[in-house]
Design a protein around this motif. Sequence first.
Motif, PDB file in Angstrom:
ATOM      1  N   THR A   1       1.311   4.338  -4.236  1.00  0.00           N
ATOM      2  CA  THR A   1       1.462   2.901  -3.986  1.00  0.00           C
ATOM      3  C   THR A   1       2.412   2.329  -5.027  1.00  0.00           C
ATOM      4  O   THR A   1       1.991   1.791  -6.052  1.00  0.00           O
ATOM      5  CB  THR A   1       0.094   2.196  -4.058  1.00  0.00           C
ATOM      6  OG1 THR A   1      -0.793   2.824  -3.139  1.00  0.00           O
ATOM      7  CG2 THR A   1       0.214   0.718  -3.692  1.00  0.00           C
ATOM      8  N   SER A   2       3.708   2.445  -4.754  1.00  0.00           N
ATOM      9  CA  SER A   2       4.708   1.971  -5.716  1.00  0.00           C
ATOM     10  C   SER A   2       5.617   0.892  -5.151  1.00  0.00           C
ATOM     11  O   SER A   2       6.532   0.422  -5.824  1.00  0.00           O
ATOM     12  CB  SER A   2       5.543   3.145  -6.246  1.00  0.00           C
ATOM     13  OG  SER A   2       6.094   3.896  -5.177  1.00  0.00           O
ATOM     14  N   GLY A   3       5.384   0.485  -3.909  1.00  0.00           N
ATOM     15  CA  GLY A   3       6.061  -0.668  -3.336  1.00  0.00           C
ATOM     16  C   GLY A   3       7.563  -0.520  -3.182  1.00  0.00           C
ATOM     17  O   GLY A   3       8.084   0.570  -2.931  1.00  0.00           O
ATOM     18  N   GLU A   4       8.251  -1.635  -3.343  1.00  0.00           N
ATOM     19  CA  GLU A   4       9.708  -1.673  -3.197  1.00  0.00           C
ATOM     20  C   GLU A   4      10.354  -0.893  -4.337  1.00  0.00           C
ATOM     21  O   GLU A   4      10.072  -1.133  -5.502  1.00  0.00           O
ATOM     22  CB  GLU A   4      10.176  -3.125  -3.203  1.00  0.00           C
ATOM     23  CG  GLU A   4      11.645  -3.307  -2.929  1.00  0.00           C
ATOM     24  CD  GLU A   4      12.035  -4.785  -2.852  1.00  0.00           C
ATOM     25  OE1 GLU A   4      13.165  -5.068  -2.423  1.00  0.00           O
ATOM     26  OE2 GLU A   4      11.202  -5.649  -3.229  1.00  0.00           O
ATOM     27  N   GLN A   5      11.222   0.032  -3.967  1.00  0.00           N
ATOM     28  CA  GLN A   5      11.816   0.925  -4.960  1.00  0.00           C
ATOM     29  C   GLN A   5      13.071   0.322  -5.587  1.00  0.00           C
ATOM     30  O   GLN A   5      13.863  -0.340  -4.914  1.00  0.00           O
ATOM     31  CB  GLN A   5      12.163   2.268  -4.316  1.00  0.00           C
ATOM     32  CG  GLN A   5      10.990   2.940  -3.623  1.00  0.00           C
ATOM     33  CD  GLN A   5       9.893   3.339  -4.567  1.00  0.00           C
ATOM     34  OE1 GLN A   5      10.102   4.150  -5.471  1.00  0.00           O
ATOM     35  NE2 GLN A   5       8.701   2.767  -4.377  1.00  0.00           N
TER      36      GLN A   5
ATOM     37  N   ALA B   1       7.111   4.027   3.882  1.00  0.00           N
ATOM     38  CA  ALA B   1       6.134   5.112   3.939  1.00  0.00           C
ATOM     39  C   ALA B   1       4.803   4.624   3.392  1.00  0.00           C
ATOM     40  O   ALA B   1       4.753   3.867   2.426  1.00  0.00           O
ATOM     41  CB  ALA B   1       6.619   6.320   3.138  1.00  0.00           C
ATOM     42  N   MET B   2       3.716   5.092   4.009  1.00  0.00           N
ATOM     43  CA  MET B   2       2.375   4.678   3.594  1.00  0.00           C
ATOM     44  C   MET B   2       1.367   5.700   4.101  1.00  0.00           C
ATOM     45  O   MET B   2       1.564   6.297   5.154  1.00  0.00           O
ATOM     46  CB  MET B   2       2.062   3.292   4.169  1.00  0.00           C
ATOM     47  CG  MET B   2       0.673   2.764   3.912  1.00  0.00           C
ATOM     48  SD  MET B   2       0.445   1.054   4.532  1.00  0.00           S
ATOM     49  CE  MET B   2       0.524   1.326   6.310  1.00  0.00           C
ATOM     50  N   GLY B   3       0.300   5.898   3.353  1.00  0.00           N
ATOM     51  CA  GLY B   3      -0.779   6.752   3.827  1.00  0.00           C
ATOM     52  C   GLY B   3      -1.219   7.764   2.800  1.00  0.00           C
ATOM     53  O   GLY B   3      -0.780   7.730   1.645  1.00  0.00           O
ATOM     54  N   PRO B   4      -2.100   8.704   3.165  1.00  0.00           N
ATOM     55  CA  PRO B   4      -2.599   9.711   2.234  1.00  0.00           C
ATOM     56  C   PRO B   4      -1.457  10.479   1.571  1.00  0.00           C
ATOM     57  O   PRO B   4      -0.520  10.925   2.238  1.00  0.00           O
ATOM     58  CB  PRO B   4      -3.433  10.632   3.129  1.00  0.00           C
ATOM     59  CG  PRO B   4      -3.842   9.774   4.275  1.00  0.00           C
ATOM     60  CD  PRO B   4      -2.699   8.842   4.506  1.00  0.00           C
ATOM     61  N   GLY B   5      -1.521  10.599   0.265  1.00  0.00           N
ATOM     62  CA  GLY B   5      -0.501  11.340  -0.471  1.00  0.00           C
ATOM     63  C   GLY B   5       0.704  10.522  -0.867  1.00  0.00           C
ATOM     64  O   GLY B   5       1.549  10.995  -1.627  1.00  0.00           O
TER      65      GLY B   5
ATOM     66  N   LEU C   1       2.192   6.858   7.738  1.00  0.00           N
ATOM     67  CA  LEU C   1       3.135   6.111   8.574  1.00  0.00           C
ATOM     68  C   LEU C   1       4.507   6.146   7.933  1.00  0.00           C
ATOM     69  O   LEU C   1       4.658   5.868   6.731  1.00  0.00           O
ATOM     70  CB  LEU C   1       2.664   4.659   8.711  1.00  0.00           C
ATOM     71  CG  LEU C   1       3.593   3.679   9.421  1.00  0.00           C
ATOM     72  CD1 LEU C   1       3.768   4.062  10.888  1.00  0.00           C
ATOM     73  CD2 LEU C   1       3.051   2.247   9.312  1.00  0.00           C
ATOM     74  N   LEU C   2       5.517   6.504   8.725  1.00  0.00           N
ATOM     75  CA  LEU C   2       6.917   6.434   8.313  1.00  0.00           C
ATOM     76  C   LEU C   2       7.642   5.514   9.273  1.00  0.00           C
ATOM     77  O   LEU C   2       7.469   5.615  10.493  1.00  0.00           O
ATOM     78  CB  LEU C   2       7.578   7.821   8.343  1.00  0.00           C
ATOM     79  CG  LEU C   2       7.072   8.865   7.350  1.00  0.00           C
ATOM     80  CD1 LEU C   2       7.738  10.218   7.631  1.00  0.00           C
ATOM     81  CD2 LEU C   2       7.345   8.441   5.917  1.00  0.00           C
ATOM     82  N   ILE C   3       8.459   4.615   8.740  1.00  0.00           N
ATOM     83  CA  ILE C   3       9.217   3.688   9.576  1.00  0.00           C
ATOM     84  C   ILE C   3      10.650   3.614   9.063  1.00  0.00           C
ATOM     85  O   ILE C   3      10.879   3.492   7.855  1.00  0.00           O
ATOM     86  CB  ILE C   3       8.540   2.294   9.601  1.00  0.00           C
ATOM     87  CG1 ILE C   3       9.364   1.304  10.414  1.00  0.00           C
ATOM     88  CG2 ILE C   3       8.252   1.773   8.209  1.00  0.00           C
ATOM     89  CD1 ILE C   3       8.655  -0.018  10.660  1.00  0.00           C
ATOM     90  N   THR C   4      11.615   3.732   9.982  1.00  0.00           N
ATOM     91  CA  THR C   4      13.015   3.791   9.566  1.00  0.00           C
ATOM     92  C   THR C   4      13.914   3.343  10.718  1.00  0.00           C
ATOM     93  O   THR C   4      13.441   2.819  11.735  1.00  0.00           O
ATOM     94  CB  THR C   4      13.366   5.218   9.097  1.00  0.00           C
ATOM     95  OG1 THR C   4      14.665   5.225   8.490  1.00  0.00           O
ATOM     96  CG2 THR C   4      13.346   6.219  10.250  1.00  0.00           C
TER      97      THR C   4
ATOM     98  N   GLN D   1       0.805  -1.217   0.000  1.00  0.00           N
ATOM     99  CA  GLN D   1       0.000   0.000   0.000  1.00  0.00           C
ATOM    100  C   GLN D   1       0.844   1.276   0.000  1.00  0.00           C
ATOM    101  O   GLN D   1       0.292   2.374  -0.100  1.00  0.00           O
ATOM    102  CB  GLN D   1      -0.921   0.013   1.219  1.00  0.00           C
ATOM    103  CG  GLN D   1      -1.902  -1.141   1.262  1.00  0.00           C
ATOM    104  CD  GLN D   1      -2.770  -1.135   2.509  1.00  0.00           C
ATOM    105  OE1 GLN D   1      -2.959  -0.102   3.152  1.00  0.00           O
ATOM    106  NE2 GLN D   1      -3.295  -2.301   2.883  1.00  0.00           N
ATOM    107  N   GLY D   2       2.166   1.140   0.132  1.00  0.00           N
ATOM    108  CA  GLY D   2       3.025   2.314   0.224  1.00  0.00           C
ATOM    109  C   GLY D   2       4.323   2.146  -0.536  1.00  0.00           C
ATOM    110  O   GLY D   2       4.337   1.653  -1.665  1.00  0.00           O
ATOM    111  N   GLN D   3       5.429   2.515   0.113  1.00  0.00           N
ATOM    112  CA  GLN D   3       6.740   2.504  -0.540  1.00  0.00           C
ATOM    113  C   GLN D   3       7.809   2.027   0.439  1.00  0.00           C
ATOM    114  O   GLN D   3       7.730   2.311   1.633  1.00  0.00           O
ATOM    115  CB  GLN D   3       7.098   3.922  -1.024  1.00  0.00           C
ATOM    116  CG  GLN D   3       6.097   4.535  -1.972  1.00  0.00           C
ATOM    117  CD  GLN D   3       6.400   5.993  -2.269  1.00  0.00           C
ATOM    118  OE1 GLN D   3       7.385   6.550  -1.792  1.00  0.00           O
ATOM    119  NE2 GLN D   3       5.542   6.628  -3.063  1.00  0.00           N
TER     120      GLN D   3
END
Length: 361
Positions: A316-320, A309-313, A276-279, A86-88
């Motif tokens: 949805t491009s997944g693993e970069q 990263a995930m959420g509004p804005g 959500l940001l996770i690092t 759902q995010g990146q």
Amino acid sequence: MMRKFLFWIGLLLGTSAMAQPAENVILVTLDGVRWQEVFNGADSTLLFDPVYTRDTANARKAFWKPTPTERRELVMPFLWNTIGKQGQLYGNRKLGNRMNVTNPHWFSYPGYNEILSGYADDRIDSNDKVDNPNVTVLEFLNQQPKLKGKVAVFSSWDVIEAAVNEKRSGIYASSANEPAQPRTGADSLLSDLTTLYPREFGDGVRADFLTYFTARQYVKQHQPRVLFLSFDETDDLAHAGRYLDHLNMVKSIDTYLADLWQMIQKMPQYAGKTALLITTDHGRGHTPKAQWKSHGNKTVDSYQIWLGAMGPGVATSGEQKAGPLLYQNQIAATLAQLLGYTFTAAHPVGAPIETVVGNNR
């Protein structure tokens, strides 16, 4: 006329496609968790070595599969099945996607300062509990009229209180030695556990499960708009050379995040409105394998980090794959931009990560 018509139609479509900023944001850090485990799962050289894994047979059952894709989902199922879809996700150097710290130290407090202030400050060169002279993005957001008093920090390591400068910023910060303020039976239980549960890694660190459940209770009661969750035991277990325990803790934290995400999707304040940001604050060594226990500027490649990263804005491009080199000092401005703010401070601030916030422009 046709060209003008198409121009205005395109402009309207572009405007309607632009995402609204998130109303809330959650920042999560897992201290000293390598990109290698995040993207490849368990490292066989550590998992099957009894020096680092007390029970290699059970370790194999718990964390070993033939491919990196399978193994990483065993360690962090929420990260891969939710954020990854759902995010990146950034930092898989095997795919040419890289993210580094800019501070020259490659250990915790300099890393947390860089994450939070967007600035690698030469004055922060130790893990001493010294109040951060820099304004963090959390302090900046707490100064905004709509967010005043709605920023909260929960950390296992007490130095995080200094990193966010609780005294100057006025942010609510709960860490190692602070029992929950008793309002309910659950608060009283958490307070007792915080006081009585054994401190495996010293007085300055409380167990990560207590950090999580204390934060969870606070979210239910107060519904903060900006939440920083900082977990610590992953790094302590790595320094102790306990690889299986380290993986179990990473998986536990991943489970906490899945629980938190599921909970807030049932709360009108957060559902569909939360980014959500996770690092991590730093990486770890890898060659020779004994370097996994260590980090710092004398440990090769421990400047290498990762980000989810995930959420509004957030597209949805997944693993970069490939892409420009990204830096830890960009996280603070990215967090602010997801909420619709431009983070400014007296010190320089890294630019937002365009591929994360692009839909908010």
